[in-house]
Design a protein around this motif. Structure first.
Motif, PDB file in Angstrom:
ATOM      1  N   GLU A   1     -37.122  -7.951  11.530  1.00 52.10           N
ATOM      2  CA  GLU A   1     -36.951  -7.394  13.067  1.00 52.10           C
ATOM      3  C   GLU A   1     -38.382  -6.843  13.427  1.00 52.10           C
ATOM      4  O   GLU A   1     -38.761  -7.025  14.683  1.00 52.10           O
ATOM      5  CB  GLU A   1     -35.884  -6.417  13.194  1.00 52.10           C
ATOM      6  N   ARG A   2     -39.041  -6.093  12.408  1.00 57.48           N
ATOM      7  CA  ARG A   2     -40.567  -5.663  12.911  1.00 57.48           C
ATOM      8  C   ARG A   2     -41.336  -6.797  12.571  1.00 57.48           C
ATOM      9  O   ARG A   2     -42.825  -6.701  13.096  1.00 57.48           O
ATOM     10  CB  ARG A   2     -40.851  -4.646  11.925  1.00 57.48           C
TER      11      ARG A   2
ATOM     12  N   SER B   1     -33.721  -7.301   6.255  1.00 59.96           N
ATOM     13  CA  SER B   1     -33.184  -7.366   7.928  1.00 59.96           C
ATOM     14  C   SER B   1     -34.221  -6.647   9.143  1.00 59.96           C
ATOM     15  O   SER B   1     -34.569  -7.122   9.896  1.00 59.96           O
ATOM     16  CB  SER B   1     -31.551  -7.378   8.246  1.00 59.96           C
ATOM     17  N   ALA B   2     -34.246  -5.197   8.681  1.00 60.78           N
ATOM     18  CA  ALA B   2     -34.946  -4.377   9.422  1.00 60.78           C
ATOM     19  C   ALA B   2     -36.535  -4.886   9.373  1.00 60.78           C
ATOM     20  O   ALA B   2     -37.111  -4.615  10.372  1.00 60.78           O
ATOM     21  CB  ALA B   2     -34.918  -3.112   8.786  1.00 60.78           C
TER      22      ALA B   2
ATOM     23  N   GLY C   1     -28.262  -2.359  -0.555  1.00 64.67           N
ATOM     24  CA  GLY C   1     -28.932  -2.176   0.639  1.00 64.67           C
ATOM     25  C   GLY C   1     -30.187  -3.247   0.841  1.00 64.67           C
ATOM     26  O   GLY C   1     -30.935  -2.955   1.934  1.00 64.67           O
TER      27      GLY C   1
ATOM     28  N   ALA D   1     -30.171  -4.904   4.257  1.00 68.42           N
ATOM     29  CA  ALA D   1     -30.298  -4.331   5.399  1.00 68.42           C
ATOM     30  C   ALA D   1     -31.814  -4.005   5.545  1.00 68.42           C
ATOM     31  O   ALA D   1     -32.406  -4.171   6.785  1.00 68.42           O
ATOM     32  CB  ALA D   1     -29.631  -2.852   5.192  1.00 68.42           C
ATOM     33  N   VAL D   2     -32.294  -3.641   4.426  1.00 63.05           N
ATOM     34  CA  VAL D   2     -33.959  -3.514   4.515  1.00 63.05           C
ATOM     35  C   VAL D   2     -34.646  -4.895   4.776  1.00 63.05           C
ATOM     36  O   VAL D   2     -35.695  -4.736   5.636  1.00 63.05           O
ATOM     37  CB  VAL D   2     -34.609  -2.831   2.850  1.00 63.05           C
TER      38      VAL D   2
ATOM     39  N   ALA E   1     -35.563   4.008   6.578  1.00 67.36           N
ATOM     40  CA  ALA E   1     -34.572   4.457   7.461  1.00 67.36           C
ATOM     41  C   ALA E   1     -33.322   3.306   7.266  1.00 67.36           C
ATOM     42  O   ALA E   1     -32.190   3.629   7.227  1.00 67.36           O
ATOM     43  CB  ALA E   1     -34.942   4.029   8.993  1.00 67.36           C
ATOM     44  N   ALA E   2     -33.663   2.087   6.666  1.00 70.48           N
ATOM     45  CA  ALA E   2     -32.541   0.963   6.490  1.00 70.48           C
ATOM     46  C   ALA E   2     -31.928   1.263   5.095  1.00 70.48           C
ATOM     47  O   ALA E   2     -30.707   0.948   4.976  1.00 70.48           O
ATOM     48  CB  ALA E   2     -33.258  -0.435   6.550  1.00 70.48           C
TER      49      ALA E   2
ATOM     50  N   THR F   1     -39.748   1.977   8.288  1.00 72.46           N
ATOM     51  CA  THR F   1     -38.510   1.034   8.640  1.00 72.46           C
ATOM     52  C   THR F   1     -37.690   1.072   7.256  1.00 72.46           C
ATOM     53  O   THR F   1     -36.470   0.978   7.444  1.00 72.46           O
ATOM     54  CB  THR F   1     -39.260  -0.284   9.189  1.00 72.46           C
ATOM     55  N   ALA F   2     -38.217   0.743   6.287  1.00 74.50           N
ATOM     56  CA  ALA F   2     -37.524   0.369   4.993  1.00 74.50           C
ATOM     57  C   ALA F   2     -36.684   1.694   4.763  1.00 74.50           C
ATOM     58  O   ALA F   2     -35.711   1.650   4.488  1.00 74.50           O
ATOM     59  CB  ALA F   2     -38.508  -0.005   3.849  1.00 74.50           C
TER      60      ALA F   2
END
Length: 333
Positions: free
Chosen positions: A293-294, A289-290, A283, A286-287, A212-213, A209-210
């Motif tokens: 969300e998980r 936040s991603a 970034g 964004a990291v 990709a963000a 996840t990280a």
């Protein structure tokens, strides 16, 4: 070389690095202290490779033990930023392990591998005298992707933010309270809370996840030696400094109570499931936040500097020589 645990840098530089077999041009990254995986050039693609022991803990129930074992094996290749894709695994089982128990462990491993997208491509399975739980073999995990997507654990740069997921002693807390809950002086509610930490002792999906963000510049899972060990390994391998604030680092429910009851330093106890990441400041949001969300707790806990080593609240942190959880596990076993 320490009596227990991973070899130190001095032993590696003296005995291992000078003797690495053939010098091949397709080895982009070979064995390196503080770096979790190797890297090969396969045509125009990158192949990340990591090998670890296989640990099966019967006290978890064999199906859950199989899932847990796989997550630990995949972690070192997942922090490359490339999604784990293939697995080679060898089992050297104790004669006392029944066919039914192995089938349950293999089912758990298979289901977790299928969910992550990992295919088992080869292996070996046998029973041998003198083998015993939990160490029952070894496995090599692989991940294939573009070179531009690879994240190196020694890639931290001055100016990057430092992020931590989950925090200290997550695996230690979840594992010891699950295996030995009736022998730890905790009330029932705290014990149940602490046992839930074992569900967080996997960083594979968080790493994917990280990555990709991103942009993530370095990523490392906090296993042996805990968070302090991870901070030192990452800073030292990159030749940079980490300036960190302890009160910013997340601490999951049940961790402090469990570590206090067992007289464990949570900051130097294995924390499989916790990631230390360095991220370009553009970034960071964004990291975070991603990961949120998980459902993963994460925080910005400091910054990478041009200094050297890891510093927490202004005090230099040394790499622990022995993981703080080992004595407690030995006493409870």
């Amino acid at each position: 070389m320490p009596d227990l645990g991973k070899i130190d840098r001095e032993f590696f530089e003296t005995n291992v690095r000078p003797r690495l077999g053939a010098d091949r041009s397709d080895v982009r990254l070979g064995p390196t202290p503080g770096v979790d995986f190797g890297l090969l050039d396969i045509g125009d693609r990158a192949l990340a490779v990591a090998t670890d022991p296989v640990s099966l803990l019967p006290g978890l129930g064999f199906e859950r033990a199989g899932r847990f074992a796989l997550d630990v094996v995949l972690a070192d290749v997942a922090v490359s930023g490339l999604p784990p894709s293939h697995l080679a695994i060898s089992f050297s089982l104790p004669p006392s392990m029944s066919d039914e128990d192995f089938a349950a462990a293999w089912t758990g491993l298979h289901e977790e591998a299928a969910d992550i997208g990992v295919s088992v491509v080869t292996g070996h399975t046998a029973r041998y005298e003198e083998c015993s739980f939990p160490w029952v073999g070894g496995a090599t995990a692989l991940a294939v992707g573009d070179h531009g997507d690879v994240i190196r654990p020694d890639g931290a740069r001055p100016g990057d933010d430092v992020l931590v997921t989950n925090g200290p002693a997550v695996e230690t807390t979840g594992l010891l309270t699950t295996l030995f809950g009736d022998r730890i002086d905790l009330d029932s509610d705290t014990l149940a809370t602490a046992q839930r930490r074992l569900d967080e002792a996997s960083c594979v999906r968080d790493a994917m996840t990280a990555a990709a963000a991103g942009p993530v510049t370095a990523m490392h899972d906090a296993t042996e030696g805990g968070l302090h060990g991870a901070f030192v390994e990452m800073a030292t391998s990159a030749g940079v400094g980490f300036e960190l604030a302890r009160d910013r680092i997340p601490v999951r429910p049940g961790v402090e109570a469990t570590c206090a009851a067992l007289d464990i330093d949570p900051w130097t106890a294995t924390a499989s499931g916790s990631l230390v990441l360095t991220v370009d400041p553009d970034g960071t949001d964004a990291v975070l936040s991603a990961l949120d969300e998980r459902g993963t707790e994460a925080a910005r806990v400091g910054q990478v500097t041009a200094d050297d080593g890891a510093w927490v609240d202004g005090e230099r942190v040394d790499a622990p020589r022995v993981d703080a959880s080992w004595a407690a596990y030995s006493d409870l076993s």
